[in-house]
Scaffold this motif. Sequence first.
Motif, PDB file in Angstrom:
ATOM      1  N   GLU A 116      30.785   4.960 -38.211  1.00 24.98           N
ATOM      2  CA  GLU A 116      29.960   5.529 -39.279  1.00 24.98           C
ATOM      3  C   GLU A 116      28.576   5.890 -38.758  1.00 24.98           C
ATOM      4  N   THR A 117      27.997   5.021 -37.948  1.00 27.95           N
ATOM      5  CA  THR A 117      26.678   5.288 -37.366  1.00 27.95           C
ATOM      6  C   THR A 117      26.739   6.494 -36.441  1.00 27.95           C
ATOM      7  N   ALA A 118      27.769   6.558 -35.598  1.00 28.95           N
ATOM      8  CA  ALA A 118      27.927   7.691 -34.686  1.00 28.95           C
ATOM      9  C   ALA A 118      28.111   8.993 -35.460  1.00 28.95           C
ATOM     10  N   LEU A 119      28.859   8.944 -36.555  1.00 28.02           N
ATOM     11  CA  LEU A 119      29.064  10.133 -37.379  1.00 28.02           C
ATOM     12  C   LEU A 119      27.753  10.588 -38.010  1.00 28.02           C
ATOM     13  N   ARG A 120      26.979   9.658 -38.565  1.00 27.25           N
ATOM     14  CA  ARG A 120      25.681  10.014 -39.155  1.00 27.25           C
ATOM     15  C   ARG A 120      24.761  10.650 -38.113  1.00 27.25           C
ATOM     16  N   GLU A 121      24.735  10.069 -36.902  1.00 24.21           N
ATOM     17  CA  GLU A 121      23.883  10.612 -35.841  1.00 24.21           C
ATOM     18  C   GLU A 121      24.349  12.002 -35.436  1.00 24.21           C
ATOM     19  N   SER A 122      25.655  12.194 -35.345  1.00 24.93           N
ATOM     20  CA  SER A 122      26.201  13.501 -34.995  1.00 24.93           C
ATOM     21  C   SER A 122      25.886  14.533 -36.072  1.00 24.93           C
ATOM     22  N   GLU A 123      26.029  14.142 -37.338  1.00 26.75           N
ATOM     23  CA  GLU A 123      25.709  15.050 -38.441  1.00 26.75           C
ATOM     24  C   GLU A 123      24.237  15.436 -38.422  1.00 26.75           C
ATOM     25  N   LEU A 124      23.376  14.473 -38.161  1.00 23.10           N
ATOM     26  CA  LEU A 124      21.940  14.748 -38.097  1.00 23.10           C
ATOM     27  C   LEU A 124      21.624  15.704 -36.946  1.00 23.10           C
ATOM     28  N   LYS A 125      22.263  15.483 -35.801  1.00 21.41           N
ATOM     29  CA  LYS A 125      22.055  16.359 -34.644  1.00 21.41           C
ATOM     30  C   LYS A 125      22.503  17.786 -34.974  1.00 21.41           C
ATOM     31  N   PHE A 126      23.697  17.918 -35.582  1.00 14.94           N
ATOM     32  CA  PHE A 126      24.208  19.232 -35.955  1.00 14.94           C
ATOM     33  C   PHE A 126      23.269  19.899 -36.958  1.00 14.94           C
ATOM     34  N   LYS A 127      22.838  19.155 -37.975  1.00 17.26           N
ATOM     35  CA  LYS A 127      21.966  19.713 -39.015  1.00 17.26           C
ATOM     36  C   LYS A 127      20.650  20.181 -38.410  1.00 17.26           C
ATOM     37  N   THR A 128      20.101  19.420 -37.481  1.00 17.70           N
ATOM     38  CA  THR A 128      18.844  19.796 -36.841  1.00 17.70           C
ATOM     39  C   THR A 128      19.018  21.098 -36.056  1.00 17.70           C
ATOM     40  N   ILE A 129      20.105  21.192 -35.290  1.00 19.08           N
ATOM     41  CA  ILE A 129      20.374  22.421 -34.519  1.00 19.08           C
ATOM     42  C   ILE A 129      20.598  23.593 -35.478  1.00 19.08           C
ATOM     43  N   PHE A 130      21.423  23.374 -36.497  1.00 18.22           N
ATOM     44  CA  PHE A 130      21.768  24.405 -37.485  1.00 18.22           C
ATOM     45  C   PHE A 130      20.507  24.907 -38.181  1.00 18.22           C
ATOM     46  N   ASP A 131      19.681  23.994 -38.672  1.00 15.48           N
ATOM     47  CA  ASP A 131      18.492  24.380 -39.433  1.00 15.48           C
ATOM     48  C   ASP A 131      17.424  25.046 -38.577  1.00 15.48           C
ATOM     49  N   ASN A 132      17.341  24.692 -37.302  1.00 21.51           N
ATOM     50  CA  ASN A 132      16.260  25.193 -36.445  1.00 21.51           C
ATOM     51  C   ASN A 132      16.694  26.285 -35.476  1.00 21.51           C
ATOM     52  N   ALA A 133      17.925  26.742 -35.585  1.00 19.34           N
ATOM     53  CA  ALA A 133      18.411  27.788 -34.672  1.00 19.34           C
ATOM     54  C   ALA A 133      17.646  29.085 -34.905  1.00 19.34           C
ATOM     55  N   SER A 134      17.374  29.809 -33.824  1.00 23.41           N
ATOM     56  CA  SER A 134      16.693  31.093 -33.957  1.00 23.41           C
ATOM     57  C   SER A 134      17.675  32.198 -34.344  1.00 23.41           C
ATOM     58  N   ASP A 135      18.963  31.929 -34.242  1.00 26.52           N
ATOM     59  CA  ASP A 135      19.998  32.870 -34.664  1.00 26.52           C
ATOM     60  C   ASP A 135      20.440  32.527 -36.085  1.00 26.52           C
ATOM     61  N   GLY A 136      20.874  33.552 -36.797  1.00 27.15           N
ATOM     62  CA  GLY A 136      21.440  33.322 -38.116  1.00 27.15           C
ATOM     63  C   GLY A 136      22.827  32.719 -37.973  1.00 27.15           C
ATOM     64  N   ILE A 137      23.099  31.684 -38.732  1.00 27.47           N
ATOM     65  CA  ILE A 137      24.407  31.028 -38.667  1.00 27.47           C
ATOM     66  C   ILE A 137      24.993  30.981 -40.073  1.00 27.47           C
ATOM     67  N   LEU A 138      26.229  31.459 -40.179  1.00 24.40           N
ATOM     68  CA  LEU A 138      26.982  31.405 -41.427  1.00 24.40           C
ATOM     69  C   LEU A 138      28.209  30.546 -41.178  1.00 24.40           C
ATOM     70  N   LEU A 139      28.446  29.580 -42.041  1.00 18.42           N
ATOM     71  CA  LEU A 139      29.640  28.739 -41.940  1.00 18.42           C
ATOM     72  C   LEU A 139      30.625  29.168 -43.008  1.00 18.42           C
ATOM     73  N   THR A 140      31.894  29.262 -42.600  1.00 19.59           N
ATOM     74  CA  THR A 140      32.929  29.661 -43.551  1.00 19.59           C
ATOM     75  C   THR A 140      34.009  28.595 -43.640  1.00 19.59           C
ATOM     76  N   CYS A 141      34.685  28.588 -44.770  1.00 23.36           N
ATOM     77  CA  CYS A 141      35.854  27.742 -44.975  1.00 23.36           C
ATOM     78  C   CYS A 141      36.840  28.571 -45.784  1.00 23.36           C
ATOM     79  N   ALA A 142      38.035  28.721 -45.266  1.00 19.31           N
ATOM     80  CA  ALA A 142      39.071  29.545 -45.903  1.00 19.31           C
ATOM     81  C   ALA A 142      38.555  30.959 -46.160  1.00 19.31           C
ATOM     82  N   GLY A 143      37.716  31.449 -45.259  1.00 15.68           N
ATOM     83  CA  GLY A 143      37.221  32.809 -45.342  1.00 15.68           C
ATOM     84  C   GLY A 143      35.976  33.009 -46.185  1.00 15.68           C
ATOM     85  N   LEU A 144      35.565  32.001 -46.941  1.00 14.97           N
ATOM     86  CA  LEU A 144      34.380  32.124 -47.789  1.00 14.97           C
ATOM     87  C   LEU A 144      33.178  31.445 -47.144  1.00 14.97           C
TER      88      LEU A 144
END
Length: 176
Positions: A116-144
């Motif tokens: 659980e701790t490793a998952l929280r840390e991984s999610e935080l790392k992903f969120k930080t990269i996602f939020d601060n990326a200089s490129d636009g990022i769109l995430l999709t699920c089932a095409g939406l």
Amino acid sequence: YQSLVEGSPNGVMLFNREGKCQSANTASTSLFGLDKEQLIGRNITSFWKDSNLLIIEKGLVRLEASGVSQFQIDYRSPDGDEKTFEIVLCPVVGPETIKGAFVATVADITARKLAETALRESELKFKTIFDNASDGILLTCAGLLVDSNERAVSMFGYHQEQLANRWPQAVSPELQ
């Protein structure tokens, strides 16, 4: 019942009304790192550091009040291993002679807590990269579209809520 208790991967311990251990299965000895002789006769409060006594006391109060109590608690084995246990206390139902007795089932949830701790840390790392990326990022699920970062929002000129649950081609410019 004896084979069921002995075969359990969880610790199963019987305590009398004074909180002294009357019996313990083999899994209990492994979990606590103690021989059966070291478990039998010991008070439930004697297994824990002073800092955890309040957790045990609250658990015993909940047992008395509601008939069951479940809580998590840290344990240090005699050889120094740090573990996290999930403990469930249930009353023993029977004749007056066992009134106040209870059973404790003890599960080692250390691996789950670490995951659980490793998952929280991984999610935080992903969120930080996602939020601060200089490129636009769109995430999709089932095409939406399900999420977008601030850069994508500014690139497409929509509010984040306007992008959610839309097809990417509905927000993409015709000429790219």
